[in-house]
Design a protein around this motif. Structure first.
Motif, mmCIF file in Angstrom:
data_model
loop_
_atom_site.group_PDB
_atom_site.id
_atom_site.type_symbol
_atom_site.label_atom_id
_atom_site.label_comp_id
_atom_site.label_asym_id
_atom_site.label_seq_id
_atom_site.Cartn_x
_atom_site.Cartn_y
_atom_site.Cartn_z
ATOM 1 N N LYS A 158 0.833 -1.203 0.000
ATOM 2 C CA LYS A 158 0.000 0.000 0.000
ATOM 3 C C LYS A 158 0.868 1.253 0.000
ATOM 4 C CE LYS A 158 -4.156 1.762 0.094
ATOM 5 N NZ LYS A 158 -5.080 1.590 -1.053
ATOM 6 N N GLU A 159 1.932 1.250 0.791
ATOM 7 C CA GLU A 159 2.850 2.401 0.845
ATOM 8 C C GLU A 159 3.459 2.656 -0.532
ATOM 9 O OE1 GLU A 159 7.252 3.410 2.718
ATOM 10 O OE2 GLU A 159 5.837 2.238 3.941
ATOM 11 N N TRP A 160 3.923 1.617 -1.181
ATOM 12 C CA TRP A 160 4.533 1.781 -2.497
ATOM 13 C C TRP A 160 3.509 2.214 -3.544
ATOM 14 C CZ3 TRP A 160 7.942 -3.287 -2.424
ATOM 15 C CH2 TRP A 160 9.051 -3.058 -1.609
ATOM 16 N N ALA A 161 2.288 1.716 -3.418
ATOM 17 C CA ALA A 161 1.233 2.114 -4.358
ATOM 18 C C ALA A 161 0.965 3.613 -4.250
ATOM 19 C CB ALA A 161 -0.039 1.321 -4.094
ATOM 20 N N GLU A 162 0.890 4.105 -3.035
ATOM 21 C CA GLU A 162 0.639 5.528 -2.834
ATOM 22 C C GLU A 162 1.826 6.369 -3.299
ATOM 23 O OE1 GLU A 162 -0.261 5.679 1.299
ATOM 24 O OE2 GLU A 162 -2.286 4.840 1.047
ATOM 25 N N ALA A 163 3.026 5.873 -3.093
ATOM 26 C CA ALA A 163 4.224 6.608 -3.501
ATOM 27 C C ALA A 163 4.343 6.711 -5.018
ATOM 28 C CB ALA A 163 5.469 5.935 -2.933
ATOM 29 N N SER A 164 3.814 5.735 -5.736
ATOM 30 C CA SER A 164 3.937 5.733 -7.197
ATOM 31 C C SER A 164 3.161 6.870 -7.846
ATOM 32 C CB SER A 164 3.444 4.406 -7.768
ATOM 33 O OG SER A 164 2.032 4.363 -7.809
ATOM 34 N N GLY A 165 2.092 7.324 -7.195
ATOM 35 C CA GLY A 165 1.325 8.461 -7.692
ATOM 36 C C GLY A 165 0.556 8.210 -8.974
ATOM 37 N N ASN A 166 0.484 6.970 -9.429
ATOM 38 C CA ASN A 166 -0.126 6.684 -10.728
ATOM 39 C C ASN A 166 -0.976 5.417 -10.651
ATOM 40 O OD1 ASN A 166 -0.806 6.469 -13.394
ATOM 41 N ND2 ASN A 166 1.278 6.364 -14.184
ATOM 42 N N PRO A 167 -2.153 5.478 -10.039
ATOM 43 C CA PRO A 167 -2.967 4.275 -9.849
ATOM 44 C C PRO A 167 -3.424 3.607 -11.136
ATOM 45 C CG PRO A 167 -4.209 6.254 -9.286
ATOM 46 C CD PRO A 167 -2.794 6.677 -9.479
ATOM 47 N N THR A 168 -3.439 4.346 -12.253
ATOM 48 C CA THR A 168 -3.869 3.733 -13.511
ATOM 49 C C THR A 168 -2.721 3.015 -14.221
ATOM 50 O OG1 THR A 168 -3.462 5.778 -14.745
ATOM 51 C CG2 THR A 168 -5.678 5.448 -13.851
ATOM 52 N N LEU A 170 -0.161 1.248 -12.325
ATOM 53 C CA LEU A 170 0.516 0.615 -11.198
ATOM 54 C C LEU A 170 0.399 -0.903 -11.301
ATOM 55 C CD1 LEU A 170 1.822 0.862 -8.331
ATOM 56 C CD2 LEU A 170 -0.519 0.919 -7.439
ATOM 57 N N ARG A 171 1.533 -1.595 -11.376
ATOM 58 C CA ARG A 171 1.516 -3.045 -11.561
ATOM 59 C C ARG A 171 2.551 -3.691 -10.649
ATOM 60 N NH1 ARG A 171 2.541 -0.446 -16.469
ATOM 61 N NH2 ARG A 171 0.662 -0.098 -17.703
ATOM 62 N N TYR A 172 2.323 -4.967 -10.362
ATOM 63 C CA TYR A 172 3.284 -5.724 -9.555
ATOM 64 C C TYR A 172 3.362 -7.129 -10.115
ATOM 65 C CZ TYR A 172 6.066 -6.448 -5.288
ATOM 66 O OH TYR A 172 7.084 -6.645 -4.390
ATOM 67 N N LEU A 173 4.585 -7.580 -10.369
ATOM 68 C CA LEU A 173 4.806 -8.939 -10.854
ATOM 69 C C LEU A 173 5.389 -9.784 -9.726
ATOM 70 C CD1 LEU A 173 4.907 -11.015 -13.170
ATOM 71 C CD2 LEU A 173 7.200 -10.161 -13.704
ATOM 72 N N ARG A 209 -3.774 -7.263 -4.954
ATOM 73 C CA ARG A 209 -5.063 -6.891 -5.538
ATOM 74 C C ARG A 209 -5.780 -5.902 -4.626
ATOM 75 N NH1 ARG A 209 -8.220 -9.576 -8.931
ATOM 76 N NH2 ARG A 209 -6.342 -9.426 -10.183
ATOM 77 N N ARG A 210 -5.768 -6.184 -3.337
ATOM 78 C CA ARG A 210 -6.453 -5.327 -2.372
ATOM 79 C C ARG A 210 -5.795 -3.947 -2.302
ATOM 80 N NH1 ARG A 210 -6.603 -5.366 3.667
ATOM 81 N NH2 ARG A 210 -4.923 -6.909 3.627
ATOM 82 N N ALA A 211 -4.481 -3.878 -2.540
ATOM 83 C CA ALA A 211 -3.759 -2.603 -2.478
ATOM 84 C C ALA A 211 -3.886 -1.784 -3.758
ATOM 85 C CB ALA A 211 -2.283 -2.859 -2.176
ATOM 86 N N GLY A 212 -4.548 -2.336 -4.776
ATOM 87 C CA GLY A 212 -4.854 -1.556 -5.961
ATOM 88 C C GLY A 212 -3.986 -1.793 -7.178
ATOM 89 N N TYR A 213 -3.126 -2.812 -7.137
ATOM 90 C CA TYR A 213 -2.236 -3.084 -8.264
ATOM 91 C C TYR A 213 -2.929 -3.882 -9.366
ATOM 92 C CZ TYR A 213 1.753 -1.906 -5.204
ATOM 93 O OH TYR A 213 2.636 -1.274 -4.364
ATOM 94 N N ARG A 369 -8.029 -6.755 -19.143
ATOM 95 C CA ARG A 369 -8.787 -7.432 -18.076
ATOM 96 C C ARG A 369 -8.918 -6.516 -16.856
ATOM 97 N NH1 ARG A 369 -8.835 -13.538 -16.059
ATOM 98 N NH2 ARG A 369 -9.481 -13.653 -18.218
ATOM 99 N N TRP A 370 -7.821 -5.856 -16.495
ATOM 100 C CA TRP A 370 -7.858 -4.926 -15.363
ATOM 101 C C TRP A 370 -8.809 -3.771 -15.661
ATOM 102 C CZ3 TRP A 370 -6.394 0.244 -15.504
ATOM 103 C CH2 TRP A 370 -6.399 0.904 -14.275
ATOM 104 N N ALA A 371 -8.751 -3.237 -16.876
ATOM 105 C CA ALA A 371 -9.613 -2.103 -17.243
ATOM 106 C C ALA A 371 -11.080 -2.475 -17.136
ATOM 107 C CB ALA A 371 -9.278 -1.636 -18.665
ATOM 108 N N ALA A 372 -11.435 -3.690 -17.597
ATOM 109 C CA ALA A 372 -12.820 -4.142 -17.523
ATOM 110 C C ALA A 372 -13.242 -4.382 -16.075
ATOM 111 C CB ALA A 372 -12.987 -5.422 -18.336
ATOM 112 N N ARG A 373 -12.322 -4.880 -15.277
ATOM 113 C CA ARG A 373 -12.633 -5.200 -13.889
ATOM 114 C C ARG A 373 -12.833 -3.951 -13.056
ATOM 115 N NH1 ARG A 373 -8.996 -5.822 -9.995
ATOM 116 N NH2 ARG A 373 -7.244 -6.156 -11.444
ATOM 117 N N THR A 374 -12.144 -2.874 -13.393
ATOM 118 C CA THR A 374 -12.199 -1.659 -12.583
ATOM 119 C C THR A 374 -13.063 -0.570 -13.185
ATOM 120 O OG1 THR A 374 -10.162 -0.873 -13.648
ATOM 121 C CG2 THR A 374 -9.939 -2.105 -11.575
ATOM 122 N N ALA A 375 -13.693 -0.845 -14.308
ATOM 123 C CA ALA A 375 -14.503 0.167 -14.986
ATOM 124 C C ALA A 375 -15.693 0.577 -14.120
ATOM 125 C CB ALA A 375 -14.983 -0.355 -16.325
#
Length: 375
Positions: A158-168, A170-173, A209-213, A369-375
């Motif tokens: 969550k900290e790293w997600a917020e630091a990235s400043g770009n929720p659209t 933001l990805r994690y492998l 997933r819960r953190a928004g990635y 898939r992410w775009a459809a899921r979060t639309a």
């Protein structure tokens, strides 16, 4: 075999739903004409479901210091022959700006796994700076960022997600490497503070997933003791977790690892198996992003081009400073360690000329898939 698995291949490839036996059959194809039919169908489905673009992720290998001891990996903690490094913040930001100026749209930040507070805070500051310095007219939300920094807690994600400043963007492998518990345990049989447990990996993916990635995972293909049924279950696992993107490639031995005695598949059948896995995953999960792994290029010149022709729609050109590339050898003879960022131009040109695709420049290239899921 079941009735489904023995139907004409043309009929099987026209399906949109696949049984377990269907998947095993596609993974095991070896006849050149049948392999080509699978490839063409996967390429067409990619065009239909994700478009004609190939998206670029400028790969920055920021550190090879790792607290884990995964048996397959050349930068495992117990490999004392590798020269350890961590890039400076200035060097990493310079790489990010290079990606921005080349129109990549996104970068990928990869490193060995660490969980100490100093490291976590440093990554946060780095992400904040990259975002601040890459917001521009072409990318009003800044560069997209894919992180590949191992298992962390939900709070860190969550900290790293917020630091990235770009929720659209933001990805994690976080690859599972194998959904077979036995294989996973053999790959990660390193008891101690950072012992790897498959259920912990699944929990980390749920936390992401819960953190928004946009959540990415993947496996190694052709592992010692791995079966086609194992790979089929890997694909099923991708679907069950609702993965948005997949990064997977052939298993290649590393002299710095602990599995060399087990050997590896011969290059030609390994390459075909890896390509079958890419194409079959594309048919089963048509709207995800699939990256063409550098390991494909290690097996064969223009291997990533072949990956795109078999269903991949993402490549990750290495933009790490050349001075440290040879120290980030996850496996032997890794392609691209001896050349500078200018070599990426050749890769990109080959993609356009040899696949008929276009480069998705100045685009985040987020998963459909992410775009459809979060639309």
């Amino acid at each position: 075999m079941t009735a489904t698995s023995t139907k004409p291949l043309s009929e099987l490839l026209a399906q949109t739903e696949f049984s377990d036996d269907d998947i095993v059959r596609l993974l095991g194809l070896t006849d050149p004409e049948e392999c080509e039919a699978l490839r063409q169908r996967a390429f067409d489905v990619t065009t239909e479901k994700t478009g004609n673009n190939v998206y670029l992720r400028g790969l920055i290998e920021v550190s090879n210091i790792c607290t884990a001891n995964c048996r397959y990996c050349g930068i495992r903690k117990d490999n004392h022959t590798v020269e350890r490094y961590t890039l400076t913040e200035e060097s990493i930001v310079a790489c990010a700006l290079h990606a921005l100026h080349e129109g990549y749209g996104s970068i990928a930040i990869q490193a060995g796994e660490r969980r100490d507070p100093k490291w976590i805070a440093w990554i946060s500051r780095l992400l904040e700076r990259i975002h601040k310095e890459t917001v521009c007219e072409e990318l009003p939300t800044g560069l997209g960022v894919t992180l590949s920094l191992g298992e962390q807690t939900y709070e860190v994600y969550k900290e790293w997600a917020e630091a990235s400043g770009n929720p659209t963007g933001l990805r994690y492998l976080l690859r599972i490497e194998s959904s077979n518990p036995r294989l996973f345990a053999e790959l990660h049989s390193t008891p101690g503070k950072h012992e790897k447990i498959l259920e912990h990996r699944y929990q980390a993916l749920r936390d992401l997933r819960r953190a928004g990635y946009q959540v990415g995972t993947g496996v190694m293909i052709g592992l010692p003791g791995q079966t086609l049924e194992d790979l089929m279950r890997d694909i099923r696992t991708f679907g069950e977790m609702g993965a948005d993107m997949i990064g997977m490639g052939p298993y290649i031995t590393s002299n710095g690892a602990d599995m060399t005695a087990l050997g590896m598949m011969e290059k030609r059948p390994l390459m075909q198996l890896a390509l079958n896995m890419i194409s079959t995953t594309r048919l089963v999960m048509p709207d995800i992003n699939i990256a063409a792994a550098t390991a494909l290029e290690t097996l064969e010149p223009n291997g990533r081009v072949r990956g795109i022709r078999h269903g991949c729609n993402v490549i990750m050109p290495n933009i790490t400073p050349q001075t440290t590339r040879a120290s980030y050898q996850l496996y032997d003879n890794k392609a691209g360690t001896e050349v500078g960022p200018e070599s990426n131009v050749l890769v990109e040109r080959n993609i356009v000329e040899m696949t008929g695709r276009t480069l998705g420049l100045n685009l985040l290239g987020s998963s459909r898939r992410w775009a459809a899921r979060t639309a």
